[in-house]
Write an enzyme that holds these catalytic residues in place. Structure first.
Site, mmCIF file in Angstrom:
data_model
loop_
_atom_site.group_PDB
_atom_site.id
_atom_site.type_symbol
_atom_site.label_atom_id
_atom_site.label_comp_id
_atom_site.label_asym_id
_atom_site.label_seq_id
_atom_site.Cartn_x
_atom_site.Cartn_y
_atom_site.Cartn_z
ATOM 1 N N TRP A 21 0.829 -1.204 0.000
ATOM 2 C CA TRP A 21 0.000 0.000 0.000
ATOM 3 C C TRP A 21 0.863 1.254 0.000
ATOM 4 O O TRP A 21 0.502 2.271 -0.594
ATOM 5 C CB TRP A 21 -0.906 -0.010 1.241
ATOM 6 C CG TRP A 21 -1.753 1.219 1.396
ATOM 7 C CD1 TRP A 21 -2.999 1.439 0.868
ATOM 8 C CD2 TRP A 21 -1.429 2.415 2.127
ATOM 9 N NE1 TRP A 21 -3.463 2.676 1.235
ATOM 10 C CE2 TRP A 21 -2.527 3.293 2.007
ATOM 11 C CE3 TRP A 21 -0.329 2.814 2.879
ATOM 12 C CZ2 TRP A 21 -2.546 4.544 2.604
ATOM 13 C CZ3 TRP A 21 -0.350 4.056 3.467
ATOM 14 C CH2 TRP A 21 -1.429 4.911 3.330
ATOM 15 N N HIS A 22 2.023 1.185 0.650
ATOM 16 C CA HIS A 22 2.874 2.369 0.756
ATOM 17 C C HIS A 22 3.538 2.736 -0.560
ATOM 18 O O HIS A 22 3.965 3.884 -0.729
ATOM 19 C CB HIS A 22 3.941 2.154 1.830
ATOM 20 C CG HIS A 22 3.421 2.301 3.217
ATOM 21 N ND1 HIS A 22 2.817 1.277 3.911
ATOM 22 C CD2 HIS A 22 3.394 3.368 4.067
ATOM 23 C CE1 HIS A 22 2.456 1.696 5.108
ATOM 24 N NE2 HIS A 22 2.789 2.957 5.235
ATOM 25 N N GLY A 23 3.645 1.816 -1.483
ATOM 26 C CA GLY A 23 4.231 2.173 -2.766
ATOM 27 C C GLY A 23 4.728 0.978 -3.536
ATOM 28 O O GLY A 23 4.854 -0.135 -3.015
ATOM 29 N N PHE A 76 2.185 8.660 -0.668
ATOM 30 C CA PHE A 76 1.535 7.368 -0.513
ATOM 31 C C PHE A 76 0.043 7.466 -0.797
ATOM 32 O O PHE A 76 -0.615 6.467 -0.936
ATOM 33 C CB PHE A 76 1.746 6.817 0.900
ATOM 34 C CG PHE A 76 3.214 6.643 1.241
ATOM 35 C CD1 PHE A 76 4.097 6.157 0.306
ATOM 36 C CD2 PHE A 76 3.695 6.974 2.492
ATOM 37 C CE1 PHE A 76 5.447 6.001 0.608
ATOM 38 C CE2 PHE A 76 5.030 6.815 2.815
ATOM 39 C CZ PHE A 76 5.887 6.334 1.868
#
Length: 493
Positions: free
Chosen positions: A342-344, A493
């Protein structure tokens, strides 16, 4: 060899953003606040319309073209929610659910992950001898897309599960999705918590407004004093790790831990405080996480809105911990890997998530995931030796994982760790940044304040609030980093 340039101190692209710590926001907020309470105090409809217009202005100031994407996502979920609610046939209800979920994830996947898959596929082909000349696309990542997408997903799933009824007023629903204090970096709100507040009458409260201002001040202190002072040291360590010795690299890892905490929790405090000015309560996103006694407690105190989102919409639907340890371990791995992704679109984030899963697994085997639910050293100033030991071990594990999170590549993180454990005899070839001593003093003061205020939303609560706030504002003016317009880490993000 430069492996660390992932988080920059200044805005990395030419799009201009209304940052909480910018002059533009200092003009924007009082105007909206004044109109909200002076002109529209007696009308919920006009208050919500004003906040919605302000939210679109706030977001459009970064890049007005992405307002269309935000608007489409909002209308999609608004429409699909009504179709789900009206349908009585389960298959049709599921169809509209997946229309909404599928399209939202498709947009998120395109903007956030398509280049990752192109590069990975191209690298795979090159490794087996094929060079087809695939290139990454020039895609601008819309600010906040992960946050407002998760707002919409939680809403549509809650409607499908019949936890809530669809919101009929489009202005109210659009405000829930795009409310400017939380639009670009959270916290990730639930419709069950925020929508009812947007539908009830709100009257001005001096006490709520002053508490909001105090929380904004504390958030600014964490951002411009703690995070941005630590950022100088963290950037020096990670961007030039080959030229620094073990002592400075250890200091750099610690400084990044406090940079990202001060930066992100500072943003959350400013968001929560801003929302209190308008009579709306947002969920608390951080609860002094670095005083945790194990990783499970850390995740009950760090980025709570994301942790709870994955728990309620991924972990529990997969079976949670109700089907034995094997399924519990599987579900835990899935949640942490998704949290990392999810963060990248970078393997370093995925590996960071995997590390936290590994740290978490022993607690599952020992049935100790809920061992530490209260505040550490409650009603005591000095912690017990075992509490201090557990906090130190947990913080060390978290800092170890942050090295991968901060590095641009797995190779870069491993190189950093190699230098960290082998460069004790080496002399520092560059020298330490000039603000190092000041940053360390400020960091010690910050940790002490956090320790004294553990269990409270922020340290200005309680006695002598006005005096505390004055001291805080003086510290911000004297020690804050204002030499450049510094962005917030979680904008990317």
């Amino acid at each position: 060899m430069v492996f660390g340039k992932k988080f920059l101190l200044s805005t990395p692209n030419k799009q201009k953003t209304v940052l909480f710590n910018s002059f533009d926001y200092a003009l924007f907020l009082p105007i909206v606040f004044g109109l909200y309470w002076i002109r529209f105090q007696n009308s919920i409809k006009w208050q919500n319309s004003l906040l919605l217009g302000a939210s679109f202005l706030f977001y459009g100031f970064w890049d007005y073209r992405f307002l269309a994407l935000l608007g489409f996502s909002t209308l999609l979920d608004y429409y699909c929610a009504f179709k789900i609610d009206r349908e009585k046939v389960l298959k049709k209800r599921k169809l509209w659910l997946w229309v909404s979920v599928g399209m939202n994830l498709a947009f998120l996947g395109y903007f956030k992950y398509v280049n990752f898959f192109i590069d990975s596929f191209s690298q795979l082909l090159e490794n087996i001898g094929f060079n087809i000349g695939m290139h990454s696309l020039e895609i601008i990542l819309p600010v906040g897309i992960s946050f407002y997408t998760f707002h919409g997903l939680s809403y549509i799933i809650d409607v499908y599960k019949e936890r809530i009824k669809p919101e009929r007023d489009i202005i109210t629903y659009a405000l829930f999705v795009s409310y400017f204090p939380l639009l670009v970096a959270g916290p990730i709100e639930r419709a069950t918590h925020l929508l009812p507040q947007l539908k009830k009458s709100r009257k001005f409260s001096y006490d709520a407004a002053i508490q909001g201002f105090y929380q904004i001040a504390w958030g600014f202190f964490k951002k411009v004093v703690v995070a941005d002072q630590c950022a100088v040291i963290a950037n020096a360590a990670f961007d030039n790790s080959e030229n620094h010795d073990s002592t400075f690299l250890a200091l750099g890892a610690i400084c990044f831990a406090f940079q990202i905490y001060g930066d992100f929790s500072g943003y959350s405090d400013i968001a929560l405080g801003t929302s209190k000015l308008f009579g709306i309560e947002l969920i608390q996103n951080f609860k002094q996480p670095y005083f945790s006694r194990d990783i499970a407690e850390f995740w009950r105190r760090w980025h709570l809105s994301l942790s709870n989102w994955f728990r309620d919409y991924v972990y529990i639907p997969l079976g949670g911990n109700r089907q034995g340890k094997a399924i519990t371990i599987r579900n835990t791995l899935i949640v942490f890997l998704l949290s990392g992704f999810w963060h990248g679109a970078n393997l370093t984030f995925v590996f960071w998530g995997l590390l936290h899963a590994v740290f978490y697994l022993p607690l599952i085997f020992l049935n100790q995931t809920k061992k530490h639910l209260g505040v550490v050293a409650e009603n005591r100033i000095i912690p017990q030796v075992k509490e201090l030991f557990r906090m130190s071990v947990t913080f060390a594990l978290v800092c170890f994982a942050w090295i991968f999170f901060r590095s641009s590549t797995i190779r870069g993180a491993l190189f950093y760790l190699e230098r960290l454990v082998t460069s004790f005899e080496s002399k520092d070839n560059i020298g330490w940044p000039g603000n190092t001593k000041l940053a360390m003093i400020l960091l010690v003061v910050f940790v002490f304040i956090e320790w004294l205020s553990r269990g409270r939303e922020h340290p200005i609560f309680g006695k002598y609030q006005y005096q505390k706030c004055v001291l805080l504002l003086i510290a911000i003016l004297v020690f804050g980093v204002f030499t450049t317009q510094t962005t917030f880490i979680y904008f990317q993000f």
